[in-house]
Design a protein around this motif. Structure first.
Motif, mmCIF file in Angstrom:
data_model
loop_
_atom_site.group_PDB
_atom_site.id
_atom_site.type_symbol
_atom_site.label_atom_id
_atom_site.label_comp_id
_atom_site.label_asym_id
_atom_site.label_seq_id
_atom_site.Cartn_x
_atom_site.Cartn_y
_atom_site.Cartn_z
ATOM 1 N N ILE A 1 35.406 44.500 38.453
ATOM 2 C CA ILE A 1 34.328 45.476 38.691
ATOM 3 C C ILE A 1 33.059 44.762 39.158
ATOM 4 N N LYS A 2 32.725 43.662 38.482
ATOM 5 C CA LYS A 2 31.515 42.917 38.832
ATOM 6 C C LYS A 2 31.628 42.311 40.230
ATOM 7 N N SER A 3 32.847 41.988 40.657
ATOM 8 C CA SER A 3 33.015 41.377 41.985
ATOM 9 C C SER A 3 32.735 42.365 43.104
ATOM 10 N N ILE A 4 32.937 43.662 42.854
ATOM 11 C CA ILE A 4 32.688 44.631 43.930
ATOM 12 C C ILE A 4 31.333 45.314 43.778
ATOM 13 N N THR A 5 30.780 45.343 42.557
ATOM 14 C CA THR A 5 29.486 46.004 42.357
ATOM 15 C C THR A 5 28.326 45.010 42.331
ATOM 16 N N LYS A 6 28.670 43.710 42.219
ATOM 17 C CA LYS A 6 27.659 42.637 42.117
ATOM 18 C C LYS A 6 26.731 42.879 40.918
ATOM 19 N N SER A 7 27.267 43.586 39.899
ATOM 20 C CA SER A 7 26.471 43.901 38.717
ATOM 21 C C SER A 7 27.400 44.156 37.548
ATOM 22 N N ASP A 8 26.838 44.127 36.328
ATOM 23 C CA ASP A 8 27.629 44.465 35.151
ATOM 24 C C ASP A 8 27.565 45.965 34.873
ATOM 25 N N LEU A 9 27.043 46.707 35.820
ATOM 26 C CA LEU A 9 26.943 48.163 35.686
ATOM 27 C C LEU A 9 27.612 48.820 36.881
ATOM 28 N N ILE A 10 28.186 49.974 36.653
ATOM 29 C CA ILE A 10 28.721 50.771 37.753
ATOM 30 C C ILE A 10 28.143 52.178 37.603
ATOM 31 N N GLU A 11 27.237 52.516 38.511
ATOM 32 C CA GLU A 11 26.499 53.780 38.440
ATOM 33 C C GLU A 11 25.825 53.938 37.076
#
Length: 838
Positions: free
Chosen positions: A294-304
């Motif tokens: 998830i972090k690899s595609i969102t570049k964050s530890d959050l998704i929305e």
């Protein structure tokens, strides 16, 4: 070697230990979350009066299951399963800081199990009057209020009661989506202090969501009364969540609770921090793999805005609502595939479903945490709830006592309400006389006396009866007896294709069908939910009560309470028959499991009961000042206009003839012998002419034309055109049936308020046709009319509620058509068959 068997085979009073929960899907997930996990001790308390469902004691609370569901749980006579005491956790990355650009406004959400006291705390803190009930599903949507404390403004939201955030039921999904989308600054988790282990399960899910939490340790007085020892400060330090003991019903600790919220919001609380619960090597390995993707595609530890760890945990459970968060990302297929692979891997390695593995780990974490901080006092005697249940849910006495309670409720509604009803009725009459004496003749005088006083006054007299009815309903809800009624009736409900939980919305329908239909959200099965909505209108709501009271008091003054009970019973019987038919036609589907908590009995507070009664009274009064007042004015106008109509007789000439008749010499001689008699006879004859004139004017008015147009359809039911008008206007709200009668019959009596509306209905006769001079409201015609009122078209608000809750106008339109058609058929059969025996 321990003896293994099924939970359904265990005798009353025996205790065993859960070894395995079989089954799959939502049922297994739900009962696991409610504490049916490996190693837990469970005791059989009793069977329902019909031997199904069965009440069990588990983790300090009582819950009921059908035997069918209990047969899917393996148990052992001795604990041969090592109870997990995993309480490992690690520090988590802090979640997103709340946006404080709005100033000193703190958005707070109240979250907790049903019956934990959320709405009680909400009411006390905000000064609101939301109803508090001691059973599952009172709050079925969110309610928001604002209040100030120190320099802060709190925007407080009361969310539905829920056992978990797994999206098993509509309220669970609603609460979870609210927290994820609205991101409240602080979540107050209401925890029942007398039932910590089960209540803290929801807390572990809030920890996974990485939101700021303050725990209200509610009903703390019960924990102290039980003499349990609980180091809540130590547990708070362990979880990174401050605990505040409260007693919501008395307002104790509420001020301190919101002071603690301010500390957490402003970052000044020394305990508050984020942690990660350790779910074991295999689960943590899978969570990290999914989280990294998830972090690899969102570049964050959050998704929305949602923490990736929470998303990963839910994706292992194949949560479709959470999976939908990834659909906007080009590489979402890669993550979904990884989640499926890891979920299957855990199932193979652990020889159990991911849901069970994670649920067991949560309870293991809770068990380990409480083992260090909580010590339960010995309990060697039955609780007050147990002793009360021995009587109220007794195999032989349970149902008779329930029927007795209902009979008492309806009898008291009629008999006790009769005294203040008479006083209000006298006041309405005096108001009518005062207006007649003070105001000059004209349309305005008629509007006020006939339209407003006659219409609204005809309804307001029944306010005491409404209050008494809601008092009894409130007591049943607040004490916890309503949940027992659902427990006792589940087998009967099951036989007609309904769920035991359907019983609560049906009983709530005696108060008002609208919130009753809304409360069907707590029924997990959509088919059962729809079926409950469709038969709910047969439960006689308080709006119909004035119609029953008016007609029963006028035509059946003796045994009125028993007759009223019979009317409500007729609605219940019809609901059962329709449910049986619909279940075999429209709603064929596998039965939904029955899993329901039985809360302990609690003594209702005068504050809570009074608030409930006042809330309903204010709604009733607002309705009289709104829709009923407007309807009364419209009905009066339709009956008053056109002013000039063509009469079939020359009524003025008849009056002149009477005047001349009483001025002859012969009449003067009679008057000399019997003074006053002639004047009385003269006024009587003139009044008869005026009544006939008004009756013909009414028939030829706009409202008369409406009534005449529907009369051919209702004449076979024993109704005249005036009764037809009342039914047409009652479509908007059933109280308008009474206000319409008030307008029509007051007008017909020439503005005289010397007789009550009940008296005028009793004396109403046909003015023409083959039945001329015969009473309109014969006992048979009255019963036929009451049954039609009971069964036909629910009010517009109820239809709107069915549309909203079902999501389709199809079901709303179907309800209109089938209830009205059924009402016509039933009334026709009653009147026509009844005439054969008269």
């Amino acid at each position: 070697m321990t003896e293994k068997s099924l939970l359904s085979e265990i005798e009353t009073g025996e205790s065993v230990y859960i070894s395995r929960v079989r089954g799959e899907g939502a049922f297994r997930q739900r009962i696991s979350e409610m504490g049916f996990v490996k190693g837990k001790k469970i005791t059989v308390i009793k069977n329902a009066p019909l031997n199904d469902p069965v009440e069990f004691s588990l983790m300090g609370y009582n819950v009921s299951l059908r035997r069918q569901e209990a047969s899917m749980i393996d148990v052992t006579s001795e604990i041969d399963i090592a109870e997990s005491s995993t309480n490992g956790f690690s520090e988590a990355d802090s979640g997103p800081d709340p946006d404080k650009s709005t100033g000193k406004i703190i958005r707070v959400a109240l979250v907790g199990n049903p019956n934990a006291g959320k709405t009680t705390i909400y009411n006390y803190a905000s000064g609101s009057r939301e109803h508090v009930g001691n059973y599952t599903g009172v709050t079925v949507n969110s309610k928001t209020a604002s209040f100030k404390l120190d320099d802060y403004t709190f925007q407080l939201t009361d969310l539905p009661g829920t056992y978990s955030l797994s999206a098993y039921s509509p309220e669970e999904l609603y609460v979870r989506e609210f927290i994820l989308e609205q991101r409240p600054d602080v979540v107050i988790n209401i925890v029942d202090a007398a039932n910590l282990e089960r209540n803290l399960y929801l807390t572990t899910q809030l920890i996974d969501m990485n939101v700021k939490v303050v725990i209200a340790l509610n009903m703390y007085d019960e924990l102290e009364k039980n003499k349990d020892k609980f180091d809540h400060e130590a547990l708070g330090s362990m979880l990174g969540i401050p605990f505040v003991p409260t007693v919501g019903a008395r307002g104790k600790g509420i001020h301190k609770l919101f002071k603690k919220v301010i500390e957490v919001y402003s970052g000044k609380n020394r305990i508050q921090r984020s942690i990660n619960i350790n779910y074991g090597t295999e689960v943590e390995q899978s969570v990290n793999i999914i989280r990294d993707k998830i972090k690899s595609i969102t570049k964050s530890d959050l998704i929305e805005g949602v923490p990736a760890r929470f998303v990963a945990l839910r994706m292992l459970n194949r949560d479709r609502h959470i999976e939908s968060l990834l659909l906007n990302f080009p590489r979402h297929i890669e993550i979904l595939s990884a989640a499926k692979y890891e979920s299957d891997r855990i199932t193979d390695v652990m020889n159990d479903t991911v849901e069970s593995v994670i649920t067991d780990a949560r309870y293991g974490f809770i068990f380990g945490a409480l083992k260090e901080t909580f010590e339960a006092a010995p309990r060697n005697r039955a609780t007050h709830s147990d002793r009360i249940d021995q009587l109220l849910t007794n195999k032989y006495l349970g149902f008779p006592l329930f029927l007795v309670f209902l009979w008492i409720m309806f009898s008291f509604t009629f008999t006790l309400g009769a005294y203040p009803q008479d006083w209000i009725e006298q006041g309405v009459m005096l108001a009518g006389i005062a207006f007649n004496n003070v105001m000059p003749d004209g349309s305005l005088k008629l509007l006020i006396s006939e339209g407003i006083i006659g219409g609204v006054g005809g309804v307001i007299v029944f306010l005491p009866n409404i209050l008494i009815l809601f008092f009894f309903i409130s007591v049943m809800e607040d004490t916890g007896y309503m949940a027992r009624a659902a427990f006792m009736t589940d087998k009967l409900m099951h036989k007609i294709g309904l769920h035991g939980k359907s019983f609560i919305p049906l009983v709530m329908g005696f108060g008002c069908n609208v919130p009753a239909i809304m409360s069907t959200r707590t029924i997990e099965s959509r088919n059962n939910r729809l079926l409950t909505m469709l038969i709910n209108p047969f439960m006689s709501c308080s709006a119909r009560l004035p119609v029953y009271l008016l007609l029963i008091g006028a035509i059946f003054p003796r045994n009125s309470g028993t007759l009223l009970f019979g009317i409500y019973l007729a609605g219940i019987v019809m609901a059962i028959l329709v449910a049986l038919i619909f279940k075999k036609t429209f709603f064929r589907a596998p039965d939904a499991p029955f899993v329901m908590e039985l809360p302990p009995y609690r003594l209702p507070t005068l504050r809570s009961t009074t608030k409930h009664m006042w809330s309903k009274a204010s709604q009733y009064i607002r309705k009289m000042g709104g829709v009923i007042l407007i309807a009364s004015i419209i009905i009066w106008a339709l009956g008053h206009y056109p002013v000039n109509v063509t009469y079939s007789k020359d009524y003025n000439k008849q009056k002149e003839h009477v005047e001349k008749k009483y001025k002859t010499p012969a009449m003067d001689a009679v008057e000399y012998v019997q003074p006053g008699i002639l004047q009385q006879n003269k006024e009587k004859e003139l009044q008869a002419i005026n009544t006939s004139m008004k009756a013909e004017h009414q028939e030829k008015s706009y409202i008369g034309r409406i009534g005449k147009s529907v009369e051919p359809l209702i004449r076979p039911l024993g109704f005249d055109w005036k009764m037809g008008v009342c039914l047409v206007t009652g479509v908007a709200a059933k109280e308008i049936v009474v206000s319409t009668m008030g307008v029509i019959y007051q007008a017909n009596e020439g503005n005289e308020y010397t007789t009550s509306l009940q008296g005028k209905i009793k004396n109403a006769t046909y003015t023409n046709g083959v039945n001329k001079g015969k009473p309109v409201y014969t006992p048979l015609a009255t019963i036929s009319f009451i049954l039609f009122t009971l069964f036909y078209f629910p009010c517009i608000a109820t239809i709107a509620a069915i549309y909203k809750e079902s999501g389709s106008w199809k079901w709303a339109a179907f309800t209109v058509l089938y209830t009205t058609g059924l009402a016509w058929v039933v009334s026709l059969a009653v009147f026509q068959i009844g005439q054969l025996f008269i």
